[in-house]
Design an enzyme around this catalytic site. Structure first.
Site, mmCIF file in Angstrom:
data_model
loop_
_atom_site.group_PDB
_atom_site.id
_atom_site.type_symbol
_atom_site.label_atom_id
_atom_site.label_comp_id
_atom_site.label_asym_id
_atom_site.label_seq_id
_atom_site.Cartn_x
_atom_site.Cartn_y
_atom_site.Cartn_z
ATOM 1 N N GLY A 1 46.223 -7.963 16.073
ATOM 2 C CA GLY A 1 47.052 -7.954 17.269
ATOM 3 C C GLY A 1 46.950 -9.206 18.114
ATOM 4 O O GLY A 1 47.325 -9.204 19.286
ATOM 5 N N CYS B 1 40.904 -37.108 2.310
ATOM 6 C CA CYS B 1 41.058 -35.852 1.570
ATOM 7 C C CYS B 1 40.962 -36.089 0.063
ATOM 8 O O CYS B 1 41.502 -37.064 -0.463
ATOM 9 C CB CYS B 1 42.396 -35.214 1.938
ATOM 10 N N ASP C 1 46.999 -6.961 2.421
ATOM 11 C CA ASP C 1 47.275 -6.407 3.744
ATOM 12 C C ASP C 1 47.916 -5.033 3.572
ATOM 13 O O ASP C 1 48.214 -4.616 2.465
ATOM 14 C CB ASP C 1 48.149 -7.356 4.564
ATOM 15 N N PHE D 1 52.575 -5.088 8.879
ATOM 16 C CA PHE D 1 52.929 -6.235 9.704
ATOM 17 C C PHE D 1 54.231 -6.882 9.227
ATOM 18 O O PHE D 1 55.120 -7.155 10.021
ATOM 19 C CB PHE D 1 51.799 -7.274 9.710
ATOM 20 N N GLY E 1 50.829 -4.010 4.592
ATOM 21 C CA GLY E 1 52.285 -4.014 4.458
ATOM 22 C C GLY E 1 52.979 -3.767 5.781
ATOM 23 O O GLY E 1 54.164 -4.056 5.933
ATOM 24 N N CYS F 1 46.561 -35.860 -2.256
ATOM 25 C CA CYS F 1 46.116 -37.105 -1.607
ATOM 26 C C CYS F 1 45.545 -38.104 -2.608
ATOM 27 O O CYS F 1 45.619 -39.305 -2.396
ATOM 28 C CB CYS F 1 45.094 -36.803 -0.520
ATOM 29 N N HIS G 1 47.830 -29.688 -0.230
ATOM 30 C CA HIS G 1 47.003 -30.435 0.723
ATOM 31 C C HIS G 1 46.540 -29.538 1.876
ATOM 32 O O HIS G 1 45.369 -29.561 2.244
ATOM 33 C CB HIS G 1 47.746 -31.655 1.279
#
Ligand SMILES: [Zn+2]
Length: 386
Positions: free
Chosen positions: A227, A301, A103, A107, A105, A306, A331
């Protein structure tokens, strides 16, 4: 089902359409990136970040994860991009052979650092480590991401809360377009690293449309829908998603940011990539009622947690050991990855609408429990829930 169609972009990325749903907007694709093929729709787990999330690269590999996320903010602060560059980028530093998305940075900065200030230049903030003032500009964000060497980089955007209205939303949208141009110009590795634009505009359809019109004129290899997913009404959320996907170029990948359990709904609105950093489900085992429950978290699962541990064991572990969180994270990630694989399979086999109907029946035991936003979102792509 559509025939195999190859579409290429002018970047180290190719999106190959494997199948298209004839009822909804969903598509099954293969996204060819520098570190292998990513089968979409896909959920991207977070591979590295400063906060404790408890999963190793080895375990991510074991879950057949093809792409994970690295947090630029955390990595850029510590250990710092220079050190990571010396280790042959984030791939080398983590010893991760598959794809990485980083990303911008921005946010994290706006949400984690209290004293951040946005100007045309960039986001100014005080380092939580040494109190020094730092400016994260579009150029700086791309320079860090170039050092990290991720396969997909995100532009720096001007982030405002998804529930905000008024002139600040419009300002942020226009600034995000200007910052996109600065990010494109700053990218030193356009032949190796894909820069994605982020569509902004809040919950205002006109603003989002303007942003889409502008950003799609830029030659970027992919788009993210940003957003959203910040506490707005789900009804507003899905309408903004579908508006965005209607206007994005068909031959390029779409990444819906910050979406967890509702991602399955968004697949049918035509999104390829999703991610979510914090899960709240399955912390359930903390509750007393599971203390003597010898079933796994999810009997269907196949994940290592699990296959091996009961709810009772995890419940007991919670009291004394952070390992419980670790087992549950595995999980959660396995669940999302498997769910997306089943979604893709159903699109390929031409039974995606039935898959969604079945999924909703499983999630909500009775019809009157269906959230109305989900019913409306599904109806908008021709799926009626029975
Ligand atoms: Zn599991």
């Amino acid at each position: 089902m559509a025939s195999l169609k190859a579409l290429s972009a002018a970047a180290p990325l190719t999106l190959r359409i494997v199948a298209e749903c004839t009822v909804t907007k969903a598509r099954a694709c293969d996204l060819l990136l520098p570190h292998g093929t990513v089968s979409t729709p896909v959920f991207m787990p977070v591979g590295t970040q400063g906060t404790l999330k408890g999963i190793t690269v080895d375990q991510l590999e074991g879950l057949a994860c093809q792409i994970c996320l690295g947090n630029t903010y955390h990595l850029g602060m510590r250990p710092g991009s220079d050190l990571i560059e010396k280790a042959n980028g984030l791939h080398g530093f983590m010893n991760w052979k598959k794809n990485l998305l980083t990303d911008s940075g921005g946010f994290q900065m706006v949400s984690l650092v209290e004293l951040s200030e946005v100007t045309e230049e960039g986001v100014k903030f005080k380092s939580p480590y040494d109190g020094k003032e730092i400016l994260l500009s579009p150029e700086k964000s791309i320079s860090i991401q170039n050092s990290l060497g991720s396969d997909i980089m995100m532009q720096l955007d001007d982030v405002v809360s998804s529930t905000m209205t008024g002139p600040r939303v419009e300002e942020a949208m226009h600034r995000s377009i200007r910052w996109l141009d600065r990010c494109i110009a700053a990218n030193k590795n356009p032949d190796k690293q894909n820069l994605f634009a982020i569509i902004q505009g809040g919950l205002n359809a006109d603003l989002r449309k303007t942003c889409l019109d502008e950003m799609t004129q830029r030659d970027v290899p992919g788009f993210a829908i940003g957003g959203l997913s910040g506490g707005e009404e789900k009804d507003d959320f899905w309408r903004m998603v579908t508006l965005s996907t209607d206007h994005l170029p068909r031959e390029k990948p779409r990444y819906l940011m910050g979406v967890g359990y509702v991602c399955i709904i968004c697949v049918m609105l035509h999104c390829h990539l999703t991610s979510k950093t914090n899960f709240k489900n399955y912390i359930l085992v903390k509750h007393k009622q599971y203390a003597k429950d010898f079933q796994p978290i999810d009997p269907d699962c196949q994940c290592p947690t699990c296959k091996r541990h009961s709810r009772a064991y995890l419940h007991a572990l919670f009291k004394s050991d952070t390992a419980a969180m670790h087992h549950i994270t595995i999980h959660n990630i396995a669940y999302q990855l498997t769910l997306m694989r089943s979604v893709k399979q159903s699109i390929v086999e031409g039974r995606f609408p039935e898959f969604i109907q079945m999924f909703m029946r499983r999630m909500f035991p009775s019809r009157d429990q269906y959230p109305s936003w989900a019913v409306d979102a599904l109806a908008s792509v021709n799926i009626t829930l029975e």
